[in-house]
Design a protein around this motif. Structure first.
Motif, PDB file in Angstrom:
ATOM      1  N   VAL A 192       0.694  -1.265   0.132  1.00 26.56           N
ATOM      2  CA  VAL A 192      -0.076  -0.078  -0.100  1.00 26.56           C
ATOM      3  C   VAL A 192       0.804   1.176  -0.133  1.00 26.56           C
ATOM      4  O   VAL A 192       0.660   2.225  -0.584  1.00 26.56           O
ATOM      5  N   LYS A 193       1.811   1.193   0.836  1.00 30.68           N
ATOM      6  CA  LYS A 193       2.973   2.551   0.908  1.00 30.68           C
ATOM      7  C   LYS A 193       3.499   2.590  -0.546  1.00 30.68           C
ATOM      8  O   LYS A 193       3.812   3.622  -1.067  1.00 30.68           O
ATOM      9  N   THR A 194       4.027   1.495  -1.167  1.00 30.40           N
ATOM     10  CA  THR A 194       4.703   1.655  -2.293  1.00 30.40           C
ATOM     11  C   THR A 194       3.749   2.115  -3.393  1.00 30.40           C
ATOM     12  O   THR A 194       3.968   2.967  -4.304  1.00 30.40           O
ATOM     13  N   LEU A 195       2.578   1.728  -3.314  1.00 29.15           N
ATOM     14  CA  LEU A 195       1.518   2.147  -4.468  1.00 29.15           C
ATOM     15  C   LEU A 195       1.383   3.704  -4.286  1.00 29.15           C
ATOM     16  O   LEU A 195       1.108   4.369  -5.206  1.00 29.15           O
ATOM     17  N   THR A 196       0.805   4.025  -3.174  1.00 26.62           N
ATOM     18  CA  THR A 196       0.434   5.222  -2.486  1.00 26.62           C
ATOM     19  C   THR A 196       1.505   6.304  -3.107  1.00 26.62           C
ATOM     20  O   THR A 196       1.396   7.286  -3.363  1.00 26.62           O
ATOM     21  N   ASP A 197       2.871   5.963  -2.768  1.00 21.86           N
ATOM     22  CA  ASP A 197       4.026   6.591  -2.998  1.00 21.86           C
ATOM     23  C   ASP A 197       4.158   7.022  -4.412  1.00 21.86           C
ATOM     24  O   ASP A 197       4.589   8.012  -4.833  1.00 21.86           O
ATOM     25  N   GLN A 198       3.537   5.977  -5.539  1.00 25.03           N
ATOM     26  CA  GLN A 198       3.645   6.269  -6.680  1.00 25.03           C
ATOM     27  C   GLN A 198       2.158   6.884  -7.190  1.00 25.03           C
ATOM     28  O   GLN A 198       2.249   7.045  -8.493  1.00 25.03           O
ATOM     29  N   GLU A 199       1.337   7.356  -6.346  1.00 30.47           N
ATOM     30  CA  GLU A 199       0.318   7.870  -6.756  1.00 30.47           C
ATOM     31  C   GLU A 199      -0.862   7.081  -7.521  1.00 30.47           C
ATOM     32  O   GLU A 199      -1.262   7.522  -8.121  1.00 30.47           O
ATOM     33  N   ILE A 200      -0.610   5.660  -7.213  1.00 30.90           N
ATOM     34  CA  ILE A 200      -1.633   4.714  -7.605  1.00 30.90           C
ATOM     35  C   ILE A 200      -2.807   4.695  -6.816  1.00 30.90           C
ATOM     36  O   ILE A 200      -2.644   4.594  -5.577  1.00 30.90           O
ATOM     37  N   VAL A 201      -3.881   4.953  -7.214  1.00 32.95           N
ATOM     38  CA  VAL A 201      -5.318   4.891  -6.580  1.00 32.95           C
ATOM     39  C   VAL A 201      -5.544   3.536  -5.877  1.00 32.95           C
ATOM     40  O   VAL A 201      -5.590   2.602  -6.897  1.00 32.95           O
ATOM     41  N   MET A 202      -5.849   3.399  -4.646  1.00 34.91           N
ATOM     42  CA  MET A 202      -6.370   2.135  -4.265  1.00 34.91           C
ATOM     43  C   MET A 202      -7.630   2.080  -4.521  1.00 34.91           C
ATOM     44  O   MET A 202      -8.515   3.014  -4.212  1.00 34.91           O
ATOM     45  N   ASP A 203      -7.890   0.768  -4.915  1.00 31.72           N
ATOM     46  CA  ASP A 203      -9.389   0.599  -5.181  1.00 31.72           C
ATOM     47  C   ASP A 203      -9.877  -0.714  -4.175  1.00 31.72           C
ATOM     48  O   ASP A 203      -9.226  -1.663  -4.138  1.00 31.72           O
ATOM     49  N   ILE A 204     -10.815  -0.311  -3.240  1.00 29.58           N
ATOM     50  CA  ILE A 204     -11.213  -1.220  -2.206  1.00 29.58           C
ATOM     51  C   ILE A 204     -12.472  -2.229  -2.537  1.00 29.58           C
ATOM     52  O   ILE A 204     -12.712  -3.002  -1.703  1.00 29.58           O
ATOM     53  N   SER A 205     -12.806  -2.358  -3.927  1.00 27.13           N
ATOM     54  CA  SER A 205     -13.753  -3.363  -4.193  1.00 27.13           C
ATOM     55  C   SER A 205     -12.988  -4.494  -4.222  1.00 27.13           C
ATOM     56  O   SER A 205     -11.773  -4.766  -4.553  1.00 27.13           O
ATOM     57  N   HIS A 206     -13.711  -5.603  -3.850  1.00 31.52           N
ATOM     58  CA  HIS A 206     -13.103  -7.110  -3.437  1.00 31.52           C
ATOM     59  C   HIS A 206     -12.316  -7.318  -2.134  1.00 31.52           C
ATOM     60  O   HIS A 206     -12.063  -8.163  -1.859  1.00 31.52           O
ATOM     61  N   LEU A 207     -12.013  -6.079  -1.598  1.00 31.33           N
ATOM     62  CA  LEU A 207     -11.259  -6.353  -0.136  1.00 31.33           C
ATOM     63  C   LEU A 207     -12.010  -6.589   1.061  1.00 31.33           C
ATOM     64  O   LEU A 207     -13.090  -5.983   0.911  1.00 31.33           O
ATOM     65  N   SER A 208     -11.772  -7.436   1.791  1.00 30.53           N
ATOM     66  CA  SER A 208     -12.536  -7.853   2.909  1.00 30.53           C
ATOM     67  C   SER A 208     -12.585  -6.586   3.735  1.00 30.53           C
ATOM     68  O   SER A 208     -11.961  -5.657   3.668  1.00 30.53           O
ATOM     69  N   ASP A 209     -13.506  -6.636   4.889  1.00 27.30           N
ATOM     70  CA  ASP A 209     -13.903  -5.774   5.788  1.00 27.30           C
ATOM     71  C   ASP A 209     -12.656  -5.211   6.381  1.00 27.30           C
ATOM     72  O   ASP A 209     -12.561  -3.962   6.499  1.00 27.30           O
ATOM     73  N   GLN A 210     -12.047  -6.153   6.989  1.00 34.42           N
ATOM     74  CA  GLN A 210     -10.738  -5.673   7.875  1.00 34.42           C
ATOM     75  C   GLN A 210      -9.668  -5.344   7.039  1.00 34.42           C
ATOM     76  O   GLN A 210      -8.895  -4.357   7.249  1.00 34.42           O
ATOM     77  N   GLY A 211      -9.685  -5.612   5.563  1.00 33.90           N
ATOM     78  CA  GLY A 211      -8.680  -4.982   4.815  1.00 33.90           C
ATOM     79  C   GLY A 211      -8.934  -3.743   4.504  1.00 33.90           C
ATOM     80  O   GLY A 211      -8.056  -2.919   4.428  1.00 33.90           O
ATOM     81  N   VAL A 212     -10.237  -3.414   4.450  1.00 34.74           N
ATOM     82  CA  VAL A 212     -10.622  -2.118   4.108  1.00 34.74           C
ATOM     83  C   VAL A 212     -10.183  -1.348   5.281  1.00 34.74           C
ATOM     84  O   VAL A 212      -9.719  -0.033   5.182  1.00 34.74           O
ATOM     85  N   GLU A 213     -10.349  -1.587   6.589  1.00 36.89           N
ATOM     86  CA  GLU A 213     -10.148  -1.126   7.835  1.00 36.89           C
ATOM     87  C   GLU A 213      -8.692  -0.660   7.808  1.00 36.89           C
ATOM     88  O   GLU A 213      -8.022   0.383   8.093  1.00 36.89           O
ATOM     89  N   ASP A 214      -7.852  -1.802   7.472  1.00 39.18           N
ATOM     90  CA  ASP A 214      -6.272  -1.660   7.450  1.00 39.18           C
ATOM     91  C   ASP A 214      -5.959  -0.525   6.555  1.00 39.18           C
ATOM     92  O   ASP A 214      -4.987   0.366   6.742  1.00 39.18           O
ATOM     93  N   LEU A 215      -6.599  -0.651   5.430  1.00 37.19           N
ATOM     94  CA  LEU A 215      -6.116   0.476   4.364  1.00 37.19           C
ATOM     95  C   LEU A 215      -6.407   1.728   4.510  1.00 37.19           C
ATOM     96  O   LEU A 215      -5.618   2.658   4.431  1.00 37.19           O
ATOM     97  N   PHE A 216      -7.281   1.927   5.352  1.00 38.00           N
ATOM     98  CA  PHE A 216      -7.940   3.389   5.940  1.00 38.00           C
ATOM     99  C   PHE A 216      -6.981   3.779   6.897  1.00 38.00           C
ATOM    100  O   PHE A 216      -6.689   4.844   7.043  1.00 38.00           O
ATOM    101  N   GLN A 217      -6.367   2.848   7.914  1.00 35.96           N
ATOM    102  CA  GLN A 217      -5.539   3.208   8.773  1.00 35.96           C
ATOM    103  C   GLN A 217      -3.970   3.405   8.196  1.00 35.96           C
ATOM    104  O   GLN A 217      -3.286   4.481   8.883  1.00 35.96           O
ATOM    105  N   LEU A 218      -3.691   3.102   7.077  1.00 34.36           N
ATOM    106  CA  LEU A 218      -2.366   3.030   6.351  1.00 34.36           C
ATOM    107  C   LEU A 218      -2.366   4.519   5.400  1.00 34.36           C
ATOM    108  O   LEU A 218      -1.220   4.941   5.492  1.00 34.36           O
TER     109      LEU A 218
END
Length: 346
Positions: A192-218
């Motif tokens: 996630v850090k690697t992708l966001t540092d490259q300004e790649i947009v994160m897409d949360i479709s398909h991600l688990s509930d806990q995965g979404v929570e983790d991503l929001f924290q990151l």
């Protein structure tokens, strides 16, 4: 001399007869055709990886979407194309080579139609394509695990949107249909850090509930749910929870309504799809609601009245009948996703 007075200037010949403009009817018809056209931005389709029949192209094919049908009703068109393959079906001996084959084939389909569609790497390039009267295309990777070693070149290869997983658990995260309680792995958090540092947009479709929570924290960046409906409207694990939708709206993200019937309702009608839209609007998501049809990823299972991209004008009319204003309808079909890309894809 007899003067011809009308809304348009016509010629007068030497016999004092008004000569009708031969191009008038043609111009009038063209203006009507233009007036009937709409802007369309779709946040997710699988078409580039589903063109498989001999003779099929992006211009014309037997899939849910092609440029010929789009041209019948669209003025400005932007499409996010997913590059995808079921990870368990990758060539087990050389999965990296298999991914590269899929990617190169998708790029070839786009290149073949480069007079009509342009692969874009930024919002500015999308605007340029529109000025050139071309469709604008972006690439998304649906499950970065299928990229193998090529994930290190994700931006270089033209991807601007990324999903960590599909329906399964992989080395980065867990899919919503596998286990909602499992989140991002340590490797996934680094990714996630690697992708966001490259300004790649994160897409949360398909991600688990806990995965979404983790991503929001990151990350505090805007995110998208490119093709997701609302779980409180129809209880499918792939649908987004309202609490996560609330955070997406706070971040000025985007959610694309998915047309896959099992995510919409039981034997759904278009009215059932609108229930999901109404919920987004009730939560303050007027500037975040968009279309993420999942064309060519739905196995032909759509709400009654939708058969493919050719049904989009009908869907628009149904939204207007439902009471949506012209301004809101324009936002849903184009404006919101356009705004999101201009703000987040550099």
């Amino acid at each position: 001399m007899i003067l011809c007075i009308a809304k348009r200037i016509t010629e007068v010949n030497s016999n004092n007869y008004c000569v009708p403009d031969r191009d008038y009817k043609q111009t009038k018809d063209k203006r009507k055709e233009q007036a009937d056209k709409m802007n369309y931005f779709d946040c997710h389709v699988d078409t580039l990886t589903e063109i498989v029949k001999p003779g099929d192209t992006l211009e014309e094919n037997s899939c849910d979407l092609d440029l010929k049908r789009i041209g019948d009703f669209v003025e400005n068109y932007t499409q996010i194309f997913a590059i995808w393959k079921d990870a368990v079906k990758l060539d087990k001996e050389n999965p990296d080579k298999d991914f590269l084959r899929i990617y190169n084939l998708a790029m070839a389909y786009l290149a073949e139609e480069n007079r009509k569609i342009a692969l874009c790497l930024s919002g500015e390039e999308m605007e340029k394509a529109c000025r050139q009267r071309k469709a604008a295309a972006f690439l998304s990777i649906e499950d970065i695990s299928i990229m193998g070693k090529y994930v290190e070149k994700i931006r270089e290869m033209g991807f601007r949107f990324a999903m960590l997983t599909w329906n399964y658990e992989n080395e980065y995260a867990c899919g919503a249909t596998a286990d909602q309680t499992k989140g991002l792995t340590s490797r996934g958090k680094k990714m996630v850090k690697t992708l966001t540092d490259q300004e790649i947009v994160m897409d949360i479709s398909h991600l688990s509930d806990q995965g979404v929570e983790d991503l929001f924290q990151l990350t505090d960046r805007s995110v998208m749910a490119s093709h997701s409906d609302i779980r409180e409207v129809w209880n499918a694990p792939r649908n987004l929870q309202k609490e996560h939708l609330k955070e997406l709206i706070r971040r000025k993200g985007i959610i694309g309504m998915n047309f896959f019937a099992p995510f919409v309702g039981e034997k759904p009608q278009i009215s059932d799809l609108m229930k999901h839209m109404d919920t987004v609007l009730e939560m303050g998501g007027e500037d975040c609601l968009a279309i993420g049809s999942d064309f060519d990823g739905c196995d032909g299972l759509f709400p009654a009245g939708i058969e493919g991209v050719q049904s989009i004008p009908f869907l628009r009319e149904e939204l207007l009948k439902h009471g949506f204003t012209e301004e809101l309808t324009e936002k849903i079909f184009y404006g919101n996703a356009h705004r999101f890309v201009m703000e987040n894809v550099k």
